[in-house]
Motif scaffolding. Sequence first.
Motif, PDB file in Angstrom:
ATOM      1  N   ASP A   1     -25.243  36.800 -13.362  1.00 45.29           N
ATOM      2  CA  ASP A   1     -25.822  37.694 -12.376  1.00 45.29           C
ATOM      3  C   ASP A   1     -26.666  38.746 -13.098  1.00 45.29           C
ATOM      4  OD1 ASP A   1     -26.085  39.117  -9.812  1.00 45.29           O
ATOM      5  OD2 ASP A   1     -24.794  40.610 -10.767  1.00 45.29           O
ATOM      6  N   PRO A   2     -27.961  38.831 -12.805  1.00 52.28           N
ATOM      7  CA  PRO A   2     -28.839  39.710 -13.592  1.00 52.28           C
ATOM      8  C   PRO A   2     -28.519  41.196 -13.469  1.00 52.28           C
ATOM      9  CG  PRO A   2     -30.008  38.798 -11.696  1.00 52.28           C
ATOM     10  CD  PRO A   2     -28.704  38.079 -11.792  1.00 52.28           C
ATOM     11  N   LEU A   3     -27.918  41.618 -12.364  1.00 50.86           N
ATOM     12  CA  LEU A   3     -27.628  43.038 -12.180  1.00 50.86           C
ATOM     13  C   LEU A   3     -26.400  43.472 -12.971  1.00 50.86           C
ATOM     14  CD1 LEU A   3     -28.095  45.780 -10.815  1.00 50.86           C
ATOM     15  CD2 LEU A   3     -26.683  44.967  -8.903  1.00 50.86           C
ATOM     16  N   THR A   4     -25.313  42.722 -12.840  1.00 51.83           N
ATOM     17  CA  THR A   4     -24.040  43.155 -13.414  1.00 51.83           C
ATOM     18  C   THR A   4     -23.739  42.529 -14.774  1.00 51.83           C
ATOM     19  OG1 THR A   4     -22.857  41.387 -12.274  1.00 51.83           O
ATOM     20  CG2 THR A   4     -23.076  43.499 -11.112  1.00 51.83           C
ATOM     21  N   GLY A   5     -24.427  41.425 -15.114  1.00 51.83           N
ATOM     22  CA  GLY A   5     -24.168  40.770 -16.388  1.00 51.83           C
ATOM     23  C   GLY A   5     -22.936  39.889 -16.401  1.00 51.83           C
ATOM     24  N   VAL A   6     -22.260  39.713 -15.263  1.00 56.40           N
ATOM     25  CA  VAL A   6     -21.113  38.805 -15.192  1.00 56.40           C
ATOM     26  C   VAL A   6     -21.587  37.474 -14.601  1.00 56.40           C
ATOM     27  CG1 VAL A   6     -19.532  40.758 -14.944  1.00 56.40           C
ATOM     28  CG2 VAL A   6     -20.360  39.578 -12.890  1.00 56.40           C
ATOM     29  N   SER A   7     -20.704  36.508 -14.539  1.00 57.76           N
ATOM     30  CA  SER A   7     -21.086  35.182 -14.040  1.00 57.76           C
ATOM     31  C   SER A   7     -21.605  35.265 -12.603  1.00 57.76           C
ATOM     32  CB  SER A   7     -19.883  34.235 -14.089  1.00 57.76           C
ATOM     33  OG  SER A   7     -19.473  34.025 -15.421  1.00 57.76           O
ATOM     34  N   ASN A   8     -22.599  34.424 -12.297  1.00 56.74           N
ATOM     35  CA  ASN A   8     -23.074  34.370 -10.917  1.00 56.74           C
ATOM     36  C   ASN A   8     -22.194  33.412 -10.105  1.00 56.74           C
ATOM     37  OD1 ASN A   8     -23.975  31.747 -11.563  1.00 56.74           O
ATOM     38  ND2 ASN A   8     -26.066  32.431 -11.955  1.00 56.74           N
ATOM     39  N   ARG A   9     -22.457  33.332  -8.813  1.00 51.98           N
ATOM     40  CA  ARG A   9     -21.579  32.554  -7.942  1.00 51.98           C
ATOM     41  C   ARG A   9     -21.554  31.076  -8.332  1.00 51.98           C
ATOM     42  NH1 ARG A   9     -20.263  33.303  -1.657  1.00 51.98           N
ATOM     43  NH2 ARG A   9     -18.908  31.501  -1.406  1.00 51.98           N
ATOM     44  N   ARG A  10     -22.720  30.538  -8.682  1.00 56.35           N
ATOM     45  CA  ARG A  10     -22.791  29.121  -9.051  1.00 56.35           C
ATOM     46  C   ARG A  10     -21.891  28.830 -10.248  1.00 56.35           C
ATOM     47  NH1 ARG A  10     -26.345  26.014 -12.346  1.00 56.35           N
ATOM     48  NH2 ARG A  10     -27.547  27.868 -12.881  1.00 56.35           N
ATOM     49  N   HIS A  11     -21.918  29.723 -11.229  1.00 58.52           N
ATOM     50  CA  HIS A  11     -21.096  29.516 -12.418  1.00 58.52           C
ATOM     51  C   HIS A  11     -19.616  29.689 -12.105  1.00 58.52           C
ATOM     52  CE1 HIS A  11     -20.221  30.552 -16.900  1.00 58.52           C
ATOM     53  NE2 HIS A  11     -20.050  29.277 -16.649  1.00 58.52           N
ATOM     54  N   VAL A  12     -19.297  30.662 -11.251  1.00 53.76           N
ATOM     55  CA  VAL A  12     -17.892  30.874 -10.872  1.00 53.76           C
ATOM     56  C   VAL A  12     -17.333  29.637 -10.181  1.00 53.76           C
ATOM     57  CG1 VAL A  12     -16.330  32.200  -9.402  1.00 53.76           C
ATOM     58  CG2 VAL A  12     -18.061  33.372 -10.733  1.00 53.76           C
ATOM     59  N   GLU A  13     -18.122  29.051  -9.296  1.00 56.45           N
ATOM     60  CA  GLU A  13     -17.672  27.840  -8.599  1.00 56.45           C
ATOM     61  C   GLU A  13     -17.400  26.716  -9.596  1.00 56.45           C
ATOM     62  OE1 GLU A  13     -16.881  27.692  -5.571  1.00 56.45           O
ATOM     63  OE2 GLU A  13     -18.073  29.074  -4.362  1.00 56.45           O
ATOM     64  N   GLN A  14     -18.256  26.601 -10.594  1.00 54.83           N
ATOM     65  CA  GLN A  14     -18.070  25.576 -11.625  1.00 54.83           C
ATOM     66  C   GLN A  14     -16.833  25.856 -12.470  1.00 54.83           C
ATOM     67  OE1 GLN A  14     -21.564  25.036 -14.177  1.00 54.83           O
ATOM     68  NE2 GLN A  14     -20.215  24.741 -15.924  1.00 54.83           N
ATOM     69  N   ARG A  15     -16.706  27.113 -12.939  1.00 54.78           N
ATOM     70  CA  ARG A  15     -15.560  27.475 -13.775  1.00 54.78           C
ATOM     71  C   ARG A  15     -14.241  27.337 -13.025  1.00 54.78           C
ATOM     72  NH1 ARG A  15     -15.818  30.691 -18.343  1.00 54.78           N
ATOM     73  NH2 ARG A  15     -13.554  30.390 -18.341  1.00 54.78           N
ATOM     74  N   LYS A  16     -14.257  27.618 -11.736  1.00 52.51           N
ATOM     75  CA  LYS A  16     -13.046  27.524 -10.919  1.00 52.51           C
ATOM     76  C   LYS A  16     -12.449  26.129 -11.009  1.00 52.51           C
ATOM     77  CE  LYS A  16     -13.931  27.271  -6.593  1.00 52.51           C
ATOM     78  NZ  LYS A  16     -14.375  27.631  -5.227  1.00 52.51           N
ATOM     79  N   LEU A  17     -13.286  25.116 -10.851  1.00 53.39           N
ATOM     80  CA  LEU A  17     -12.808  23.733 -10.909  1.00 53.39           C
ATOM     81  C   LEU A  17     -12.350  23.366 -12.321  1.00 53.39           C
ATOM     82  CD1 LEU A  17     -15.552  22.009  -8.717  1.00 53.39           C
ATOM     83  CD2 LEU A  17     -13.313  22.869  -8.002  1.00 53.39           C
ATOM     84  N   GLU A  18     -13.109  23.822 -13.315  1.00 50.32           N
ATOM     85  CA  GLU A  18     -12.747  23.521 -14.699  1.00 50.32           C
ATOM     86  C   GLU A  18     -11.401  24.141 -15.067  1.00 50.32           C
ATOM     87  OE1 GLU A  18     -16.089  25.143 -16.705  1.00 50.32           O
ATOM     88  OE2 GLU A  18     -17.382  23.408 -16.348  1.00 50.32           O
ATOM     89  N   GLU A  19     -11.197  25.400 -14.655  1.00 53.21           N
ATOM     90  CA  GLU A  19      -9.957  26.092 -15.026  1.00 53.21           C
ATOM     91  C   GLU A  19      -8.755  25.531 -14.279  1.00 53.21           C
ATOM     92  OE1 GLU A  19      -9.690  27.774 -17.491  1.00 53.21           O
ATOM     93  OE2 GLU A  19     -11.706  28.468 -17.956  1.00 53.21           O
ATOM     94  N   ILE A  20      -8.922  25.148 -13.031  1.00 51.53           N
ATOM     95  CA  ILE A  20      -7.810  24.542 -12.296  1.00 51.53           C
ATOM     96  C   ILE A  20      -7.455  23.193 -12.928  1.00 51.53           C
ATOM     97  CG2 ILE A  20      -7.146  23.504 -10.090  1.00 51.53           C
ATOM     98  CD1 ILE A  20      -8.691  25.764  -8.717  1.00 51.53           C
ATOM     99  N   GLY A  21      -8.479  22.437 -13.320  1.00 51.71           N
ATOM    100  CA  GLY A  21      -8.226  21.168 -14.008  1.00 51.71           C
ATOM    101  C   GLY A  21      -7.509  21.353 -15.323  1.00 51.71           C
TER     102      GLY A  21
END
Length: 353
Positions: free
Chosen positions: A187-207
């Motif tokens: 996310d360009p404003l806050t410097g943390v992951s954007n929504r698209r990346h969070v959705e991807q990481r969510k599946l990876e971390e649950i797996g």
Amino acid sequence: MREQLEELLNQAHRNQRIMLRHQTFDLQLIGASSFRELIENIFSTLAKTSDLDIVTLTLIDPKSNLRRILLDLNIDLTEFPHLLFVQTEFELGQLRQHLKRPVLGRYEDDLHGRMFAECRTKPSSVAVVPLIRQNKLIGCLNLGSYHINRFAPSMATDFIEHMASIIAICLENVINNERLTYIGLTDPLTGVSNRRHVEQRKLEEIGRARRQQYGIVAMYLDIDFFKQINDKHGHQGGDDVLRDVANRIKAELRLSDTLGRFGGEEFVVFLINTNQQHAVQVAERIRASIANKPFLLSMGGFCKCTISIGIATLPAVKNVGDIEGVAREMVARADAALYEAKTNGRNQVRCAG
């Protein structure tokens, strides 16, 4: 005379084979397109090519920025126990004073111990080779041998200096490439992951949690009365608050945890290998860090702000079935807990039932 000529010829052939192996290794380094590929080449191919017993790599990583990027890009650093990080040159101890050029000699625990901390069997002789880019030390390549005379202080170092310069250039290139990839997921404003990346990481971390049989926790966070902040302090003031809120959340998390902006004033956190009790402690620290300290605004003045947090836990025993369905259900429960926190007065933490 004939025997001497044959020996010279054999030695020439051996030297040629060694040179070809190293040329091949150089090409592998230069051709590496990712951080993972480069590190795997350094640890596996270099040891074989140079007949080394131990190879470790120390990188200087101020504020853990590189580690955070690599973890966000789903590079599991535990796969590389011989990849070491320090935040400043001072953590290299006495060696930092000598790293203008390679340091060769017998292994000394006080001097070299940190570079070979993950090695059960310590080397007998070592070469610590500085990695320098644009006159700046970015780390060091640590070579170890079980033979006491393999690395003697009197040895010529031209070859290993050449190798280190190639590794330093390749490291700089792949790190820059990974940073570009990371920017696209941030996310360009806050410097943390954007929504698209969070959705991807969510599946990876649950797996990953399912494979390794540990619990995972989702937090849904929402800034209270954010519209009033925008109305009173303008969008610049709102942006200041969003950036600082993200920084305060991040300060309470581990490098292995995931933080992302879901949109607007909403954030999502995934806490790895944890339980509800620990998650509540983390959430309360986040809530207090935001509520107890006013936000400094770039246009002048201060702004008070609070945050509401919903928590949903996914124990290992319940991490079964379709991963996407499990992920949706966990985030939905965290969102429901957030709604409960909002309707019961805000500035609080609630857990899903």
